[in-house]
Design a protein around this motif. Sequence first.
Motif, PDB file in Angstrom:
ATOM      1  N   ALA A  93       4.782  -0.943  -3.234  1.00 54.54           N
ATOM      2  CA  ALA A  93       4.745  -2.332  -3.649  1.00 54.54           C
ATOM      3  C   ALA A  93       4.715  -3.126  -1.895  1.00 54.54           C
ATOM      4  O   ALA A  93       4.509  -3.899  -1.240  1.00 54.54           O
ATOM      5  CB  ALA A  93       6.075  -3.247  -4.027  1.00 54.54           C
ATOM      6  N   ALA A  94       5.948  -2.072  -0.803  1.00 62.39           N
ATOM      7  CA  ALA A  94       6.118  -2.944   0.090  1.00 62.39           C
ATOM      8  C   ALA A  94       4.433  -1.987   1.204  1.00 62.39           C
ATOM      9  O   ALA A  94       4.060  -3.391   1.815  1.00 62.39           O
ATOM     10  CB  ALA A  94       6.351  -1.446   1.395  1.00 62.39           C
ATOM     11  N   LEU A  95       3.446  -1.173   0.486  1.00 62.76           N
ATOM     12  CA  LEU A  95       2.685  -0.953   1.458  1.00 62.76           C
ATOM     13  C   LEU A  95       1.654  -2.704   0.828  1.00 62.76           C
ATOM     14  O   LEU A  95       1.190  -2.912   2.379  1.00 62.76           O
ATOM     15  CB  LEU A  95       1.582   0.308   1.258  1.00 62.76           C
ATOM     16  N   LEU A  96       1.762  -2.560  -0.066  1.00 62.96           N
ATOM     17  CA  LEU A  96       0.705  -3.448  -0.252  1.00 62.96           C
ATOM     18  C   LEU A  96       1.045  -4.995   0.510  1.00 62.96           C
ATOM     19  O   LEU A  96      -0.003  -6.209   0.521  1.00 62.96           O
ATOM     20  CB  LEU A  96       0.064  -3.570  -2.133  1.00 62.96           C
ATOM     21  N   SER A  97       2.164  -5.228  -0.017  1.00 64.95           N
ATOM     22  CA  SER A  97       2.524  -6.891   0.837  1.00 64.95           C
ATOM     23  C   SER A  97       2.605  -7.030   2.338  1.00 64.95           C
ATOM     24  O   SER A  97       1.907  -7.556   3.111  1.00 64.95           O
ATOM     25  CB  SER A  97       4.324  -6.169   0.725  1.00 64.95           C
ATOM     26  N   ALA A  98       2.974  -5.602   2.828  1.00 66.34           N
ATOM     27  CA  ALA A  98       2.047  -5.705   4.247  1.00 66.34           C
ATOM     28  C   ALA A  98       0.430  -5.736   4.850  1.00 66.34           C
ATOM     29  O   ALA A  98      -0.061  -6.408   5.775  1.00 66.34           O
ATOM     30  CB  ALA A  98       2.298  -4.526   5.142  1.00 66.34           C
ATOM     31  N   MET A  99       0.312  -5.891   3.295  1.00 68.38           N
ATOM     32  CA  MET A  99      -1.743  -5.776   3.520  1.00 68.38           C
ATOM     33  C   MET A  99      -2.337  -6.991   3.481  1.00 68.38           C
ATOM     34  O   MET A  99      -2.759  -7.303   3.773  1.00 68.38           O
ATOM     35  CB  MET A  99      -2.221  -4.483   2.542  1.00 68.38           C
ATOM     36  N   HIS A 100      -1.161  -6.762   2.908  1.00 70.84           N
ATOM     37  CA  HIS A 100      -2.077  -8.755   2.110  1.00 70.84           C
ATOM     38  C   HIS A 100      -1.265  -9.350   3.262  1.00 70.84           C
ATOM     39  O   HIS A 100      -1.925 -11.041   3.046  1.00 70.84           O
ATOM     40  CB  HIS A 100      -0.948  -8.849   0.304  1.00 70.84           C
ATOM     41  N   ALA A 101      -0.933  -9.458   3.893  1.00 72.14           N
ATOM     42  CA  ALA A 101      -0.201 -10.043   5.049  1.00 72.14           C
ATOM     43  C   ALA A 101      -1.469 -10.115   6.581  1.00 72.14           C
ATOM     44  O   ALA A 101      -1.433 -11.298   7.178  1.00 72.14           O
ATOM     45  CB  ALA A 101       1.135  -9.886   6.190  1.00 72.14           C
ATOM     46  N   SER A 102      -2.906  -9.202   6.067  1.00 69.12           N
ATOM     47  CA  SER A 102      -3.778  -9.045   7.120  1.00 69.12           C
ATOM     48  C   SER A 102      -4.773  -9.607   6.009  1.00 69.12           C
ATOM     49  O   SER A 102      -4.841  -9.623   5.002  1.00 69.12           O
ATOM     50  CB  SER A 102      -4.118  -7.388   7.890  1.00 69.12           C
ATOM     51  N   PRO A 103      -5.292 -10.655   7.229  1.00 71.41           N
ATOM     52  CA  PRO A 103      -6.845 -10.965   6.840  1.00 71.41           C
ATOM     53  C   PRO A 103      -7.602 -10.341   6.122  1.00 71.41           C
ATOM     54  O   PRO A 103      -8.716 -10.373   4.820  1.00 71.41           O
ATOM     55  CB  PRO A 103      -7.271 -11.420   7.656  1.00 71.41           C
TER      56      PRO A 103
END
Length: 334
Positions: free
Chosen positions: A281-291
């Motif tokens: 969940a933390a990984l996907l959250s960080a990834m979703h913040a990047s274009p």
Amino acid sequence: MEHDIITLAAGAGGKISQSLLSEVILPAFGEAVLPQFHDGAVLEMGERLAFTTDSYVVSPRFFPGGNIGKLAVCGTVNDLAMTGAVPKYLSVGAIIEEGLPIDELRMILETMRETALEAGVRIATGDTKVVGKGGVDGIFINTAGIGVVEGKEMDPRAVTAGLDVIVSGTLGDHSATILAKRHGIEVEDDLQSDCAPLANLAADMRRAAPSIPVMRDATRGGAAAVLNEIAEAADVGILLEEELLPVRESVEGIAELLGIEPLALANEGKLIAFCDPSETAALLSAMHASPYGKDACRIGRTTTESPGLVAMKTGFGGVRIVEMPLGDIVPRIC
């Protein structure tokens, strides 16, 4: 090798490419080879430095979403990032065919400059050669790169059973774009190459999920090749879920039209990572913040079953094997 001569299939990133490497190239170099078979080598030189090199021969040179220059910078930056390094410096070697328009060369070089600035790397050295008409196809580019490894080194052998498989976005976009452009195939959506520098995304991912043992950008041979290589290196099974795979309808259509497995189509701006489910969940959250990670998702998991194999649970409840591509799927896609 099964063949006595080099074929285009030997450069397509599948089984024939592996045979060329393991049966011809590596034995020829013998003990001179540093035995690190990743996207780049990590060198101990007072500090840990990552080093990689690649050559680019894509046809056509200009395509929706980029050109050979952008591809050359992104490809080398991404290979460094996949080793766990922060890319720092690039070299650029250009072999230019007599007759290439200067304006076209300027556009390629300007794109390289812009992409290098975005990726935070400096072009430190280079070389230019000009050959006669027919010596190359317009322009071929080699880039080599150096980066500084921060934290642990990425190692595909460190993948274990029970990890989630994460992809940073839609699969197959680059190959499908090149195929559509090359063969004049009309597409209804805004399909374009996903060519992009992934170093910042990779760094954000390492901070969000320290458990990540390895990341790989899914270039030649696509996700199918990357996942098969990791399954074999780590001796684990990988089970994908078809309904979770992010593939554009246009990519599926082009793959079906040409009889190609969508997972075998290359990307030039997508990566695959493995992480402990507690950090997903933390990984996907960080990834979703990047274009470059806004469409990231989980696509499967690693298992103790069928070590060395990649399988897919279909929408009908069955399971099929996702094989390593043989080769010669889309020649000259990078």
